[in-house]
Design a protein around this motif. Structure first.
Motif, PDB file in Angstrom:
ATOM      1  N   ASN A  78      11.193   1.473   2.570  1.00  0.00           N
ATOM      2  CA  ASN A  78      10.625   2.502   1.716  1.00  0.00           C
ATOM      3  C   ASN A  78       9.342   3.071   2.321  1.00  0.00           C
ATOM      4  N   GLU A  79       9.094   4.326   2.029  1.00  0.00           N
ATOM      5  CA  GLU A  79       7.951   5.016   2.614  1.00  0.00           C
ATOM      6  C   GLU A  79       6.635   4.377   2.198  1.00  0.00           C
ATOM      7  N   ARG A  80       5.749   4.258   3.144  1.00  0.00           N
ATOM      8  CA  ARG A  80       4.420   3.711   2.862  1.00  0.00           C
ATOM      9  C   ARG A  80       3.622   4.717   2.035  1.00  0.00           C
ATOM     10  N   GLU A  93       4.369   0.412  -1.089  1.00  0.00           N
ATOM     11  CA  GLU A  93       5.600   1.162  -0.889  1.00  0.00           C
ATOM     12  C   GLU A  93       5.792   2.174  -2.013  1.00  0.00           C
ATOM     13  N   ALA A  94       6.305   3.326  -1.643  1.00  0.00           N
ATOM     14  CA  ALA A  94       6.501   4.397  -2.613  1.00  0.00           C
ATOM     15  C   ALA A  94       7.724   4.143  -3.477  1.00  0.00           C
ATOM     16  N   PHE A  95       7.639   4.560  -4.738  1.00  0.00           N
ATOM     17  CA  PHE A  95       8.816   4.709  -5.589  1.00  0.00           C
ATOM     18  C   PHE A  95       8.546   5.836  -6.563  1.00  0.00           C
ATOM     19  N   GLY A  96       9.573   6.242  -7.292  1.00  0.00           N
ATOM     20  CA  GLY A  96       9.405   7.384  -8.172  1.00  0.00           C
ATOM     21  C   GLY A  96       9.312   8.675  -7.382  1.00  0.00           C
ATOM     22  N   ARG A 131       3.279  -4.849  -8.737  1.00  0.00           N
ATOM     23  CA  ARG A 131       3.339  -5.801  -7.621  1.00  0.00           C
ATOM     24  C   ARG A 131       4.727  -5.827  -6.992  1.00  0.00           C
ATOM     25  N   SER A 132       5.748  -5.975  -7.841  1.00  0.00           N
ATOM     26  CA  SER A 132       7.118  -6.093  -7.342  1.00  0.00           C
ATOM     27  C   SER A 132       8.032  -5.220  -8.189  1.00  0.00           C
ATOM     28  N   SER A 192       4.317   0.204  -5.199  1.00  0.00           N
ATOM     29  CA  SER A 192       4.616  -1.214  -5.380  1.00  0.00           C
ATOM     30  C   SER A 192       4.185  -1.984  -4.144  1.00  0.00           C
ATOM     31  N   GLY A 193       4.181  -3.303  -4.275  1.00  0.00           N
ATOM     32  CA  GLY A 193       3.879  -4.146  -3.130  1.00  0.00           C
ATOM     33  C   GLY A 193       2.400  -4.354  -2.874  1.00  0.00           C
ATOM     34  N   ILE A 194       1.547  -3.991  -3.830  1.00  0.00           N
ATOM     35  CA  ILE A 194       0.119  -4.248  -3.637  1.00  0.00           C
ATOM     36  C   ILE A 194      -0.304  -5.462  -4.464  1.00  0.00           C
TER      37      ILE A 194
END
Length: 408
Positions: free
Chosen positions: A2-4, A18-21, A109-110, A136-138
């Motif tokens: 996924n895109e940073r 990581e990007a979402f939405g 976070r996840s 996400s992922g932070i």
């Protein structure tokens, strides 16, 4: 992969995830000083373990980036009929709820990316559908501690102009910092014009009293709870006058929740002043703050506010403690309350004011959300407690038994 993407705070801290939405903006695409409702806003943390869909669609979260402290989010998907944004209409009778997702961004976070039950869509797809970026992922625990210790601050979710970059460039970070510096702070910000209905909306019910609702950004479940108790709810725009509301002879008036700084809402405060003493008045969240200001009290900006579904509140009349759903960044200064008004509820953690009442003036309010959505049902009884003070009201069931089922 996924895109940073990045979360930039106004103090210069950068979180990489990581990007979402919906895709986050490039910093060069942002207009400095212009209010927008995606990717930028006040960063707050929410301590709920579930109910993220209701949180995202709650009008009171307008202008905020929400950090969920519970680490794993999205596992049951999203479904449109869970929306807490109101069914607002414009002055031509058409829907004006163009932003069902009220939060400006989502920080987790996840993120769960697996399958969801039939008839639902993933959280990723839901936010993408409505133009809201997520990250996400932070380390949300680190971020939460920073907000708790340093207070809420402005933040921006953005992506780099270089998709291969592992971090923001110095120029991008500097431009983002300048953008955040120019962006309006929540204190002093009037966001009520961005939410709520523009025309009168009626939710009929059989046989019960008529409740006029001043819609400053009402959550849908407030109307549902009144309807369950047999009330006919007539929603008015936040700009409605006391004369317009009283001309329909309601048996009670509800002042809704909503976003922004209550101290900026002089028009609504003046309207409530004219209503008090002429009809029973009940307020929730922002409505509580506006009622308090209408009787002469003051409000203040909290350090990081209360956001979650596990906040204990004490009823000062019975000394009973119950768990509540909360979402507010401002509070009533209890010391500024007039002698004619009594404290009804107080937060059991930090002792901030959570509700006031005056039987003489017939005003009642709760800073928390008795309608839940999401949250516990401990305080649903407050709706019927208010209605029992209306002449001629006949309860259809014992107080406190009304519940809204969660489809989780």
């Amino acid at each position: 992969m996924n895109e940073r993407t990045y979360l930039l705070l106004e103090d210069g801290t950068v979180y990489t995830g990581e990007a979402f939405g919906y895709p986050a903006p490039l910093v060069g695409d942002l207009d400095k000083g212009i209010l927008r409702f995606s990717a930028v806003g006040e960063v707050v943390f929410n301590t709920a373990m579930s109910g993220y869909h209701e949180v995202l669609t709650d009008p009171s979260y307008t202008g905020q980036l929400i950090t969920m402290t519970y680490p794993h989010i999205g596992n049951y998907g999203a479904q449109g009929d869970w929306n807490e944004s109101s069914r607002a209409i414009d002055d031509r009778g058409a829907s004006c709820d163009t932003r069902p997702v009220k939060a400006a961004g989502f920080i987790v976070r996840s993120l769960y990316r697996g399958p969801v039950p039939k008839g639902r869509i993933t959280l990723d797809a839901f936010l993408n559908q409505h133009g809201i970026p997520g990250i996400s992922g932070i380390d949300t625990r680190e971020l939460t501690l920073a907000l708790r210790d340093g207070g809420s601050q402005k933040g921006l979710i953005l992506r780099s102009g270089d998709p291969q970059a592992s971090e923001l460039s110095d120029q991008e970070k500097q431009a983002g910092m300048e953008y955040l510096k120019a962006y309006p702070a929540m204190e002093g910000l009037n966001l009520v014009p961005e939410v709520g209905t523009r025309a009168v909306v009626e939710n009929p019910a059989q046989g019960g009293p008529t409740i006029a609702l001043l819609d400053c950004g009402v959550k849908a479940n407030i109307v549902r709870e009144f309807n369950k108790l047999g009330c006919r709810v007539v929603s008015y725009p936040a700009t409605a006058s006391a004369e317009e509301i009283l001309s329909q002879k309601p048996q009670g008036v509800m002042i809704s929740n909503g976003p922004g700084d209550p101290a900026t809402l002089d028009q609504q405060i003046q309207t409530i002043k004219k209503l008090i003493g002429r009809v029973p008045v009940f307020g929730i969240c922002l409505g509580h703050q506006l009622i308090a200001q209408a009787v002469g009290a003051k409000t203040y900006k909290m350090k990081f506010g209360h956001h979650g579904i596990n906040h204990p509140v004490r009823d000062e009349r019975t000394k009973k403690v119950f768990v509540t759903s909360q979402n507010h960044g401002f509070a009533v200064d209890e010391a500024s309350l007039p002698d004619t008004v009594k404290v009804w509820f107080r937060n059991a953690n930090d002792h901030s004011n959570e509700g006031i009442y005056s039987d003489e003036l017939r005003i009642y309010s709760a800073q928390f959300h008795p309608e839940s959505a999401p949250g516990p049902y401990d305080s649903l009884w407050i709706f019927e407690a208010f209605l029992q003070g209306i002449p001629g009201y006949s309860p259809s069931k014992p107080a406190g038994t009304s519940k809204t089922k969660e489809n989780r």
